[in-house]
Design a protein around this motif. Structure first.
Motif, short mmCIF file in Angstrom:
data_model
loop_
_atom_site.label_atom_id
_atom_site.label_comp_id
_atom_site.label_asym_id
_atom_site.label_seq_id
_atom_site.Cartn_x
_atom_site.Cartn_y
_atom_site.Cartn_z
N THR A 193 0.67 -1.17 -0.10
CA THR A 193 0.01 -0.20 -0.04
C THR A 193 0.82 1.11 -0.04
O THR A 193 2.01 1.55 0.80
CB THR A 193 -1.05 0.16 1.17
N GLU A 210 -3.87 3.46 -1.96
CA GLU A 210 -3.33 3.04 -3.11
C GLU A 210 -2.74 1.41 -2.63
O GLU A 210 -1.94 1.20 -1.72
CB GLU A 210 -2.05 3.73 -3.10
N LEU A 211 -3.63 0.45 -3.15
CA LEU A 211 -3.41 -0.87 -2.48
C LEU A 211 -3.18 -1.87 -3.86
O LEU A 211 -3.78 -1.54 -4.85
CB LEU A 211 -4.44 -1.21 -1.58
N ALA A 212 -2.53 -2.96 -3.48
CA ALA A 212 -2.60 -4.06 -4.35
C ALA A 212 -2.59 -5.28 -3.35
O ALA A 212 -1.82 -5.24 -2.21
CB ALA A 212 -1.39 -3.99 -5.48
N ARG A 225 -4.88 -11.74 -7.95
CA ARG A 225 -4.33 -10.60 -7.72
C ARG A 225 -5.01 -9.29 -8.29
O ARG A 225 -5.20 -9.42 -9.48
CB ARG A 225 -2.71 -10.71 -8.39
N THR A 281 -5.69 -4.80 -8.16
CA THR A 281 -5.73 -3.41 -7.53
C THR A 281 -7.12 -2.82 -7.81
O THR A 281 -8.01 -3.36 -8.35
CB THR A 281 -4.36 -2.75 -8.22
N SER A 322 -6.12 0.64 3.57
CA SER A 322 -5.40 -0.63 3.29
C SER A 322 -4.04 -0.35 4.16
O SER A 322 -3.31 -1.03 4.00
CB SER A 322 -5.06 -0.26 1.81
N LEU A 365 -4.28 -7.75 -11.98
CA LEU A 365 -2.70 -7.50 -12.19
C LEU A 365 -1.84 -8.76 -13.33
O LEU A 365 -2.54 -9.55 -12.89
CB LEU A 365 -2.08 -7.59 -10.83
N PHE A 407 3.80 -6.53 -6.38
CA PHE A 407 2.76 -5.68 -5.82
C PHE A 407 3.20 -4.15 -5.43
O PHE A 407 2.33 -3.42 -5.45
CB PHE A 407 2.39 -6.41 -4.58
N ALA A 442 2.41 -2.38 -8.48
CA ALA A 442 0.67 -2.39 -8.58
C ALA A 442 0.44 -1.28 -7.39
O ALA A 442 -0.63 -0.35 -8.02
CB ALA A 442 0.06 -3.53 -8.38
N ALA A 443 0.73 -1.03 -6.30
CA ALA A 443 0.23 -0.30 -5.47
C ALA A 443 0.55 1.26 -5.83
O ALA A 443 -0.36 2.01 -5.44
CB ALA A 443 0.68 -0.47 -3.93
N GLY A 485 -2.20 3.16 -7.84
CA GLY A 485 -3.36 3.27 -7.37
C GLY A 485 -4.03 4.71 -7.27
O GLY A 485 -5.17 4.91 -7.38
#
Length: 346
Positions: free
Chosen positions: A35, A61-63, A81, A83, A117, A134, A140, A143-144, A147
């Motif tokens: 996050t 902002e999370l994954a 997986r 986001t 998150s 994802l 991760f 990805a976060a 967000g």
């Protein structure tokens, strides 16, 4: 679950054990794997967002990985997986029906209207409308980092700013939003000017695509400097910071029929900045806001990432544990370091 909780605005958050979330009928619960640390979370902690009810868990902002899904969810199952955009659309209102989930009339926002998150788990409503799958190869932490700041910059540059190859783009502020915008505008073929107060950030901006830089702490007249570099003014300009002076400069440094996009949050004493309205009229300038991005628009961005045109992993900065998040959150009242900080250890 373990989570960062604040019980009063502006007072030190603590790590607490709180009940695990349950999925809504149309929602999911996600095990948070990463996050992002965002200045918007700091604004929420300070009490600048009237949608927050105390006690509160920040983070937007999370994954992570889906661990539970409500009975009405049809597109997602445990183990996937995902986001999610920070503005979660209801999927049913007029704006959502027109494809504008980012300004949903009934939107929810993890970390603001609901617990977020900075925790081991987070619940997300309206999963079929809002979750984004994802790629297996995407980390991760990367990805976060998409967000809030990266996707907001993507929409601001591509959809709201309508940047085309060869145009001049000025980006005021080289934090996470600004650096994302510089990378994206450069990938779109624009000539980007990075503007900030520190040489360190400006040097990094040059590495990811800026063709010119301006240190505003050493430049008496930023607007004049932009117009000199661009031979008349920027075609498109963004305030990525959210300050009265950067907002004014971003509008004032435009050429005729130029386009300003406001991304940096204008809160507190900066909520009603001065606008050079004489130039807006005489030059037929455009002023637009940009608020996140719809889940379905991620695909275009993801393709640019997959093919290497965009490299958001370069913008991931420090990685910290959840136990370190309270101190990091409080420190965001100052100017953030280079890149996007991410919690990756829970």
């Amino acid at each position: 679950m373990k989570a960062v909780v604040f019980e009063k605005f502006g007072e030190t958050p603590t790590i607490q054990t709180v009940p695990d979330p349950e999925p809504a009928l149309d929602g999911v619960v996600i095990k948070v794997e990463a996050t992002g640390l965002c200045r918007s979370d700091w604004h929420g902690w300070m009490g600048h967002d009237d949608g927050i009810s105390l006690p509160h868990v920040p983070g937007h902002e999370l994954a992570g990985v889906v661990v539970a899904a409500g009975s009405q969810v049809t597109r997602w199952k445990a183990g996937e997986r995902v986001t999610v955009p920070f503005a979660v659309g209801c999927g049913h209102c007029f704006e959502c029906s027109s494809g504008n989930h980012q300004v949903c009339e009934h939107q929810s926002q993890p970390g603001f209207t609901a617990w977020g998150s900075f925790a081991e788990y987070v619940a997300i409503d309206h999963a079929d409308t809002n979750l984004v799958r994802l790629p297996d190869e995407m980390e991760f932490a990367t990805a976060a980092s998409l967000g809030c700041r990266f996707v907001t910059s993507f929409r601001a540059i591509v959809d709201q700013g309508r940047v085309t190859p060869g145009e001049w783009v000025a980006v005021h502020g080289c934090g996470g939003v600004g650096l994302s915008a510089i990378m994206i505008a450069s990938a779109m073929g624009a000539n980007v000017i990075a503007i900030d107060l520190t040489d360190e950030k400006l040097a990094f901006a040059s590495k990811i695509g800026a063709v010119a830089t301006i240190n505003a702490s050493k430049t008496p007249n930023v607007v004049k400097a932009v117009k000199q570099i661009t031979n008349g003014g920027a075609h498109m300009s963004m305030d990525a910071l959210g300050h009265s002076s950067t907002s004014f400069n971003s509008i004032a440094n435009l050429r005729r029929r130029g386009r300003h996009v406001q991304v940096g949050l204008m809160l507190g004493e900066h909520a009603r900045p001065q606008i050079p309205m004489d130039k807006v009229i005489a030059f037929e300038l455009e002023i637009r806001g940009s608020h996140g991005m719809q889940a379905y628009r991620y695909q275009a961005m993801m393709e640019m990432i997959r093919t290497g045109k965009l490299k958001p992993e370069l913008l991931v900065g420090k990685r910290i544990s959840l136990d370190e998040a309270p101190a990091a959150l409080m420190a965001m009242g100052g100017f953030e370091g280079i890149g996007i900080g991410v919690v990756t250890r829970f």
